[in-house]
Design an enzyme around this catalytic site. Structure first.
Site, short mmCIF file in Angstrom:
data_model
loop_
_atom_site.label_atom_id
_atom_site.label_comp_id
_atom_site.label_asym_id
_atom_site.label_seq_id
_atom_site.Cartn_x
_atom_site.Cartn_y
_atom_site.Cartn_z
N GLY A 66 37.40 71.98 56.03
CA GLY A 66 37.68 72.05 54.60
C GLY A 66 37.37 73.43 54.04
N ASN A 70 32.10 59.45 56.15
CA ASN A 70 33.25 60.19 55.63
C ASN A 70 34.16 59.35 54.72
OD1 ASN A 70 33.56 62.19 58.65
ND2 ASN A 70 32.68 62.79 56.68
N ASP A 81 33.14 70.67 62.58
CA ASP A 81 32.88 70.82 61.14
C ASP A 81 33.41 72.16 60.63
OD1 ASP A 81 31.93 69.92 58.70
OD2 ASP A 81 29.94 70.79 59.00
C1 IPE Z 1 30.21 65.58 60.36
O1 IPE Z 1 30.67 66.45 59.39
C2 IPE Z 1 31.26 64.54 60.68
C3 IPE Z 1 32.40 65.02 61.45
C4 IPE Z 1 32.54 66.21 61.94
C5 IPE Z 1 33.43 64.04 61.69
P1 IPE Z 1 30.38 66.21 57.84
O2 IPE Z 1 30.99 67.34 57.12
O3 IPE Z 1 30.80 64.84 57.45
O4 IPE Z 1 28.79 66.27 57.80
P2 IPE Z 1 27.80 66.64 56.61
O5 IPE Z 1 28.22 65.84 55.40
O6 IPE Z 1 27.92 68.11 56.37
O7 IPE Z 1 26.45 66.27 57.12
C1 IPE Z 2 34.99 68.29 59.48
O1 IPE Z 2 35.35 69.23 58.53
C2 IPE Z 2 36.01 67.20 59.64
C3 IPE Z 2 35.60 65.90 59.09
C4 IPE Z 2 34.44 65.60 58.61
C5 IPE Z 2 36.62 64.87 59.07
P1 IPE Z 2 34.94 69.05 57.02
O2 IPE Z 2 36.05 68.34 56.31
O3 IPE Z 2 33.62 68.41 56.89
O4 IPE Z 2 34.89 70.54 56.55
P2 IPE Z 2 33.82 71.16 55.54
O5 IPE Z 2 32.46 70.90 56.11
O6 IPE Z 2 34.02 70.49 54.23
O7 IPE Z 2 34.16 72.61 55.53
MG MG Z 3 31.73 69.13 56.79
#
Ligand code: IPE
Ligand code: IPE
Ligand code: MG
Length: 246
Positions: free
Chosen positions: A22, A67, A19
């Site tokens: 982004g 997601n 995580d």
């Molecule tokens: C968890 O991250 C899913 C993955 C790492 C693939 P998310 O970013 O989707 O989780 P939440 O929304 O913060 O719980």
């Molecule tokens: C985890 O990183 C990857 C996926 C869920 C695919 P994020 O995309 O959730 O990154 P943040 O949490 O928005 O920073």
């Molecule tokens: Mg995330």
């Protein structure tokens, strides 16, 4: 600090919640997809580090059933990155003896594209006989969905429902439960990851974003894990672990 070179102090199975991609990109003034791309770049080094340490099983949470609620261009971009990544990595996986398998809903009725599904089949088939390490990628994966699918299969086949039959009907059949779950990005939750299998996992939360999580950060997590006392509901600490901490 506990010695992570002591083999019994090492986890057999580490599961990563990757995580923070982004937010890492946004902080750097980049589009979110660049964060996902940077997140892929750390996989290689982490696998090498675990191979070197002799940790046999790694699981990576790549895309959850939740997601899909993200903007379509981000979703499509993530799948495109995964397809390109595995196409490029296949040779390296074969050279290192790494077996790759995917967990989650990959049925024809799932929302996965034909391209993604055929990439997964190709990689699984090609790496099937590799034995140095098993890397599991959770893609279109949700813990509740996995448990429901498993239970449904057991009911349909009139199999008695027990902890053993259910565990064997899960996508993770054959894998040991994760000893250690590492989540990067600062959030402290499981987000529907390995709900059944995580019952006695040690949890480790890193404030680092996933693209920043390298071998040094992994070693810190392993040292922290080696210092934990796992009791599994009992009272007596594991003898080997006591020796490792001495
Ligand atoms: C968890 O991250 C899913 C993955 C790492 C693939 P998310 O970013 O989707 O989780 P939440 O929304 O913060 O719980
Ligand atoms: C985890 O990183 C990857 C996926 C869920 C695919 P994020 O995309 O959730 O990154 P943040 O949490 O928005 O920073
Ligand atoms: Mg995330």
């Amino acid at each position: 600090m506990a010695d992570i070179t002591f083999p019994h102090a090492l986890p057999r199975h580490i599961a990563f919640i990757m995580d923070g991609n982004g937010r890492w990109a946004t902080r750097a003034g980049l589009p979110r997809l660049k964060g996902h791309a940077a997140g892929m770049d750390v996989l290689h080094g982490l696998c090498d580090e675990c191979l070197g340490l002799g940790i046999p099983c790694l699981t990576f949470y790549a895309f959850s059933t939740e997601n899909w609620s993200r903007p379509w261009d981000e979703v499509a971009g993530i799948f495109n990155l995964l397809e390109v990544y595995f196409q490029r990595e296949l040779k390296n996986l074969m050279a290192k003896g790494i077996r790759v398998q995917f967990i989650g809903d990959h049925s024809e009725e799932s929302r996965l594209s034909a391209e993604t599904r055929s990439m997964m089949e190709r990689v699984e088939a090609a790496t099937k006989g590799n034995t140095a390490m098993t890397v599991t990628v959770a893609l279109n994966y949700g813990g509740r969905e996995e448990i429901l699918r498993a239970a449904q299969r057991l009911v349909e086949s009139h199999t008695p429902l027990t902890a053993e039959t259910l565990a064997a009907a899960l996508d993770t059949c054959g894998l040991p439960d994760p000893d250690l779950i590492i989540r990067t990005g600062g959030e402290q939750r499981l987000s529907n990851f390995l709900l059944w299998q995580s019952s006695y996992a040690e949890l480790y939360f890193s404030p680092l974003a996933w693209p920043e999580f390298g071998a040094a950060a992994l070693r810190e997590a392993l040292a922290d894990y080696a210092g934990r006392q796992r009791r599994f509901g009992g009272l007596v600490p594991d003898k080997d672990k006591a020796v490792a901490q001495a």
